[in-house]
Design a protein around this motif. Sequence first.
Motif, short mmCIF file in Angstrom:
data_model
loop_
_atom_site.label_atom_id
_atom_site.label_comp_id
_atom_site.label_asym_id
_atom_site.label_seq_id
_atom_site.Cartn_x
_atom_site.Cartn_y
_atom_site.Cartn_z
N CYS A 185 1.29 -32.11 -29.22
CA CYS A 185 2.12 -31.81 -31.01
C CYS A 185 3.36 -31.96 -30.79
N ASP A 186 4.33 -32.36 -31.50
CA ASP A 186 5.48 -32.33 -31.84
C ASP A 186 5.85 -30.64 -31.62
N ALA A 187 6.94 -30.40 -31.37
CA ALA A 187 7.51 -29.15 -31.10
C ALA A 187 7.83 -27.93 -32.10
N GLY A 188 7.96 -28.18 -32.90
CA GLY A 188 8.46 -27.86 -33.79
C GLY A 188 6.85 -27.04 -34.86
N THR A 189 6.18 -28.03 -34.31
CA THR A 189 4.38 -27.79 -34.84
C THR A 189 3.86 -26.87 -34.16
N GLY A 190 4.36 -27.05 -32.65
CA GLY A 190 3.56 -26.65 -31.33
C GLY A 190 4.09 -25.20 -31.41
N SER A 191 5.53 -24.84 -31.81
CA SER A 191 6.04 -23.85 -31.47
C SER A 191 5.64 -22.90 -33.36
N ALA A 192 5.11 -23.74 -34.39
CA ALA A 192 4.93 -22.82 -34.91
C ALA A 192 3.60 -22.40 -35.19
N LEU A 193 2.71 -23.14 -34.49
CA LEU A 193 0.99 -22.99 -34.07
C LEU A 193 1.05 -21.29 -33.37
N LEU A 207 -10.55 -7.20 -45.27
CA LEU A 207 -9.26 -8.08 -45.01
C LEU A 207 -8.36 -8.74 -45.31
N GLY A 208 -8.23 -8.10 -46.66
CA GLY A 208 -7.22 -8.61 -47.13
C GLY A 208 -5.71 -9.20 -46.32
N LEU A 209 -5.37 -8.44 -45.56
CA LEU A 209 -4.06 -8.54 -45.37
C LEU A 209 -4.16 -9.97 -43.97
N LEU A 210 -5.06 -10.34 -43.34
CA LEU A 210 -5.64 -11.62 -42.51
C LEU A 210 -5.46 -12.77 -44.02
N ALA A 211 -6.03 -12.59 -45.02
CA ALA A 211 -5.58 -14.25 -45.88
C ALA A 211 -4.71 -14.57 -45.01
N PRO A 212 -3.06 -14.26 -45.59
CA PRO A 212 -2.03 -15.36 -44.83
C PRO A 212 -2.14 -15.52 -43.57
N ALA A 213 -2.06 -14.71 -42.96
CA ALA A 213 -2.06 -15.58 -41.58
C ALA A 213 -3.16 -16.88 -40.91
N PHE A 214 -4.67 -16.21 -41.27
CA PHE A 214 -5.14 -17.08 -42.01
C PHE A 214 -4.93 -18.23 -42.19
N ASP A 215 -4.74 -18.50 -43.42
CA ASP A 215 -4.63 -19.90 -43.91
C ASP A 215 -2.81 -20.40 -43.32
N SER A 216 -1.82 -19.37 -42.56
CA SER A 216 -1.14 -20.76 -41.95
C SER A 216 -2.04 -20.71 -40.33
N PHE A 217 -2.11 -20.17 -39.65
CA PHE A 217 -3.21 -21.06 -39.17
C PHE A 217 -4.61 -21.58 -39.41
N MET A 218 -4.68 -21.61 -40.40
CA MET A 218 -5.91 -22.91 -40.87
C MET A 218 -5.05 -24.20 -41.30
N ALA A 219 -3.93 -24.04 -41.64
CA ALA A 219 -2.49 -25.04 -41.55
C ALA A 219 -1.65 -26.11 -40.70
N LEU A 220 -2.00 -25.37 -39.43
CA LEU A 220 -0.49 -25.18 -38.60
C LEU A 220 -2.07 -26.00 -37.67
N GLU A 244 -4.55 -27.57 -38.78
CA GLU A 244 -4.48 -29.04 -39.03
C GLU A 244 -3.45 -29.86 -39.05
N ALA A 245 -2.04 -29.09 -38.65
CA ALA A 245 -0.98 -30.46 -38.36
C ALA A 245 -1.16 -30.94 -37.41
N ALA A 246 -1.27 -29.45 -36.29
CA ALA A 246 -1.30 -30.15 -34.76
C ALA A 246 -2.61 -31.16 -34.52
#
Length: 105
Positions: A76-84, A23-36, A38-40
């Motif tokens: 959350c704010d619009a920017g965080t929501g859109s990124a999430l 599942l190596g290709l999932l790592a960056p998507a998963f990392d972004s999803f987790m970080a966003l 947490e931001a939300a």
Amino acid sequence: MTAMARKPTITALPAILFMGAGLGLLAPAFDSFMALCEAAFGRPIRVGDAPALSRDESLMLRLIDGSQTRRACFHCDAGTGSALDCAICSMRIMLRLRDGTGNRA
């Protein structure tokens, strides 16, 4: 206990877990999803004790499977929501690609 306190970041543990399972290709998507997520949340993700999932983990799974919308659970704010929203879509796409069917996993 928080997710950040319990696990190294994906970049620190790059794809050992993901690649070992093919599942190596999932790592960056998963990392972004987790970080966003947490931001939300405005805080680190709370994790459960196996086999029980935390509320945060359950919500994240519902976001990915589409049974919960981001707008209904995060104010959350619009920017965080859109990124999430983009991160959720990326996770869905990557999971469908991994599924190999291109259909809902």
